[in-house]
Design a protein around this motif. Sequence first.
Motif, short mmCIF file in Angstrom:
data_model
loop_
_atom_site.label_atom_id
_atom_site.label_comp_id
_atom_site.label_asym_id
_atom_site.label_seq_id
_atom_site.Cartn_x
_atom_site.Cartn_y
_atom_site.Cartn_z
N HIS A 116 -29.85 -136.41 50.05
CA HIS A 116 -30.70 -136.12 48.89
C HIS A 116 -31.61 -137.32 48.64
O HIS A 116 -31.20 -138.48 48.76
CB HIS A 116 -29.86 -135.87 47.63
CG HIS A 116 -29.35 -134.47 47.51
ND1 HIS A 116 -30.18 -133.36 47.54
CD2 HIS A 116 -28.07 -134.00 47.36
CE1 HIS A 116 -29.44 -132.27 47.40
NE2 HIS A 116 -28.17 -132.62 47.30
N CYS A 117 -32.85 -137.03 48.26
CA CYS A 117 -33.77 -138.07 47.85
C CYS A 117 -33.53 -138.39 46.38
O CYS A 117 -33.22 -137.50 45.59
CB CYS A 117 -35.20 -137.59 48.07
SG CYS A 117 -35.45 -135.83 47.75
N LEU A 118 -33.64 -139.66 46.04
CA LEU A 118 -33.44 -140.09 44.66
C LEU A 118 -34.79 -140.41 44.01
O LEU A 118 -35.74 -140.80 44.69
CB LEU A 118 -32.53 -141.32 44.61
CG LEU A 118 -31.19 -141.21 45.33
CD1 LEU A 118 -30.36 -142.48 45.09
CD2 LEU A 118 -30.42 -139.97 44.91
N GLY A 119 -34.85 -140.29 42.70
CA GLY A 119 -36.09 -140.52 41.99
C GLY A 119 -36.61 -141.94 42.09
O GLY A 119 -37.80 -142.20 41.91
N ASN A 120 -35.72 -142.90 42.42
CA ASN A 120 -36.15 -144.30 42.52
C ASN A 120 -36.71 -144.64 43.90
O ASN A 120 -37.04 -145.80 44.17
CB ASN A 120 -34.99 -145.24 42.19
CG ASN A 120 -33.84 -145.14 43.20
OD1 ASN A 120 -33.91 -144.40 44.17
ND2 ASN A 120 -32.78 -145.89 42.94
N GLY A 121 -36.80 -143.65 44.77
CA GLY A 121 -37.37 -143.88 46.10
C GLY A 121 -36.34 -144.05 47.20
O GLY A 121 -36.69 -144.03 48.38
N GLU A 122 -35.07 -144.24 46.83
CA GLU A 122 -34.03 -144.38 47.85
C GLU A 122 -33.59 -143.01 48.37
O GLU A 122 -33.87 -141.98 47.77
CB GLU A 122 -32.84 -145.14 47.27
CG GLU A 122 -33.13 -146.58 46.92
CD GLU A 122 -31.96 -147.28 46.26
OE1 GLU A 122 -31.78 -148.48 46.49
OE2 GLU A 122 -31.21 -146.61 45.51
N ILE A 123 -32.88 -143.05 49.48
CA ILE A 123 -32.33 -141.84 50.11
C ILE A 123 -30.82 -142.01 50.16
O ILE A 123 -30.32 -143.08 50.50
CB ILE A 123 -32.90 -141.65 51.51
CG1 ILE A 123 -34.42 -141.46 51.46
CG2 ILE A 123 -32.24 -140.46 52.22
CD1 ILE A 123 -35.13 -141.82 52.73
N MET A 124 -30.10 -140.98 49.80
CA MET A 124 -28.65 -141.06 49.71
C MET A 124 -28.02 -140.00 50.59
O MET A 124 -28.44 -138.84 50.59
CB MET A 124 -28.24 -140.87 48.25
CG MET A 124 -26.78 -141.09 47.97
SD MET A 124 -26.63 -141.37 46.18
CE MET A 124 -24.99 -140.78 45.89
N ILE A 125 -27.00 -140.41 51.37
CA ILE A 125 -26.34 -139.51 52.31
C ILE A 125 -24.84 -139.59 52.10
O ILE A 125 -24.26 -140.68 52.11
CB ILE A 125 -26.68 -139.87 53.77
CG1 ILE A 125 -28.20 -139.96 53.96
CG2 ILE A 125 -26.09 -138.83 54.73
CD1 ILE A 125 -28.61 -140.49 55.34
N SER A 126 -24.20 -138.46 51.89
CA SER A 126 -22.75 -138.44 51.73
C SER A 126 -22.07 -138.57 53.08
O SER A 126 -22.65 -138.26 54.13
CB SER A 126 -22.30 -137.15 51.04
OG SER A 126 -22.70 -136.02 51.80
N SER A 127 -20.82 -139.04 53.06
CA SER A 127 -20.06 -139.18 54.30
C SER A 127 -18.78 -138.36 54.23
O SER A 127 -18.25 -138.09 53.14
CB SER A 127 -19.71 -140.64 54.55
OG SER A 127 -18.65 -141.05 53.69
N LEU A 128 -18.28 -137.99 55.41
CA LEU A 128 -16.98 -137.34 55.49
C LEU A 128 -15.86 -138.34 55.71
O LEU A 128 -14.70 -138.07 55.41
CB LEU A 128 -16.95 -136.33 56.65
CG LEU A 128 -17.37 -134.89 56.34
CD1 LEU A 128 -18.83 -134.82 55.91
CD2 LEU A 128 -17.15 -134.01 57.57
N GLY A 129 -16.22 -139.50 56.31
CA GLY A 129 -15.15 -140.41 56.65
C GLY A 129 -15.61 -141.82 56.91
O GLY A 129 -16.68 -142.25 56.49
N GLU A 130 -14.72 -142.58 57.62
CA GLU A 130 -15.01 -143.96 57.97
C GLU A 130 -14.90 -144.12 59.50
O GLU A 130 -14.50 -143.17 60.19
CB GLU A 130 -14.10 -144.92 57.20
CG GLU A 130 -12.68 -144.43 57.02
CD GLU A 130 -11.75 -144.97 58.07
OE1 GLU A 130 -12.07 -144.87 59.27
OE2 GLU A 130 -10.67 -145.48 57.70
N PRO A 131 -15.25 -145.28 60.05
CA PRO A 131 -15.42 -145.39 61.50
C PRO A 131 -14.20 -145.04 62.35
O PRO A 131 -14.36 -144.64 63.50
CB PRO A 131 -15.80 -146.87 61.68
CG PRO A 131 -16.48 -147.24 60.40
CD PRO A 131 -15.75 -146.50 59.34
N SER A 132 -13.00 -145.13 61.81
CA SER A 132 -11.82 -144.84 62.61
C SER A 132 -11.48 -143.36 62.69
O SER A 132 -10.52 -142.98 63.36
CB SER A 132 -10.61 -145.61 62.06
OG SER A 132 -10.31 -145.17 60.75
N GLY A 133 -12.25 -142.52 61.98
CA GLY A 133 -12.01 -141.08 62.01
C GLY A 133 -11.22 -140.54 60.85
O GLY A 133 -10.96 -139.34 60.76
#
Length: 471
Positions: free
Chosen positions: A139-156
């Motif tokens: 999702h794009c944010l009103g302050n100009g940043e872009i935000m992406i949700s994650s399912l997990g962390e590097p180990s799976g």
Amino acid sequence: MAECGECGPGYKTPLDAMKGPREKIIYLPCIYRNTGINKPDYLATVDVDPESPCYSQVIHRLPMPNVNDELHHSGWNTCSSSFGDVSKKRNRLILPSLISSRIYVVDVGTDMRAPRLYKAIEPVEVYWKCNLANPHTTHCLGNGEIMISSLGEPSGNGKGGFILLDGKTFEVKGNWEKGNKIPALGYDFWYQPRHNVLLSTEWGVPKYIADGFNPADLTKGRYGRYINVWDWTTHAFIQAIDLGEDSIPLEIRFLHNPDAAEGYVGCALSSAIHRFYKTDKGTWAAEKVIQVPNKKVEGWLLPEMPGIISDILISLDDRFLYFNNWIHGDLRQYDISNTRKPKLVGQVFLGGSIIRGGPVTVLEDPELQCPPEPFVIKGKKVAGGPQMIQLSLDGKRLYITTSLYSGWDKQFYPDLIREGSVMLQVNVDTVRGGLTVNEDFLVDFGKEPHGPALAHEMRYPGGDCTSDIWV
């Protein structure tokens, strides 16, 4: 009314967006992971202009530089949350990779009909700066940043955090979330600044969902069950709403009216739609408002077959809710004029696992007297069921693709892997309600140059009702 490009990206209000121009092209990722074809995933551009000689055809393909990324969902560098800021343009499409954890930035502004790769963010950047992996929703944010949700962390393992990208350089800035308390799982999200809230959902632990669904994982906490509530200002995780062990809440949508303090979440396995809302105490709660009953079957993974609601959306005027049952095979339209009592007003079957003559025998069906016929369009019998859905700005056309995720496609619809997915169009009656298939529209991804591909989420260049948020 000014054209959207003259006053910053997007539209001032959702109702203004409904008056926007008709969609002429659609972007959607096409996946080769798990198909046996050792080619990169690619972004397809499809012509959806009925006046065009290329109507319902792929007119451009942009291959990624790597194989086995599993492109999945996409989002914009900026959208209606930045309306009024003339310094911003909606000209970059963000493509996270669910398996490789790469994030691609695609230039769709230079030549809308022929996108080109602008930048690739390697997984190590996400791992080191965020300790996150398996990016999902952008999702794009009103302050100009872009935000992406994650399912997990590097180990799976699972981890419900968020990746922040700089909106100009597309560098990974770090995490959005703050504090030590983080949900065990992540998936989709939606934010609503007027109520100081962000809500996120949960799919499953990445290393367990990568290659298919094992029902035994449900009782081991490897699948999601919560709507997670975040304080928008402090970025702190403050509340979890339990929807049940067998729920798997996926897509979450606020009503588009930015003053609204309610919306819906679709639960895949429990085949339920829950309405979430803000209580008088300022906390958040949920109530089940739609239940799709299971069917008793033989010849399937389980003795009872759920619908598997994997995508939902709300029309821009907040009048209709749409969702799919990927396994049962139907697409539904509900009138939500009364948000607590949705009313079914449209339904169409577009394939699925209960079709007449298929490998599954239905023993007991609370809804249907007899199984639906196989869905055939332009001479092609469609494999799979309705999965990703996207609505035109005016609310009159629904676009549908049939692939959910290559590991699950392979398990539940092996014909889909062999034959490729399709893109369909359904016409919507926005007065009385009702859905009818456009028999003249079919994009057959089984006929792609490098072999059958799995097409997933759809985006229009000018934004749509699942990527734009009004603040």
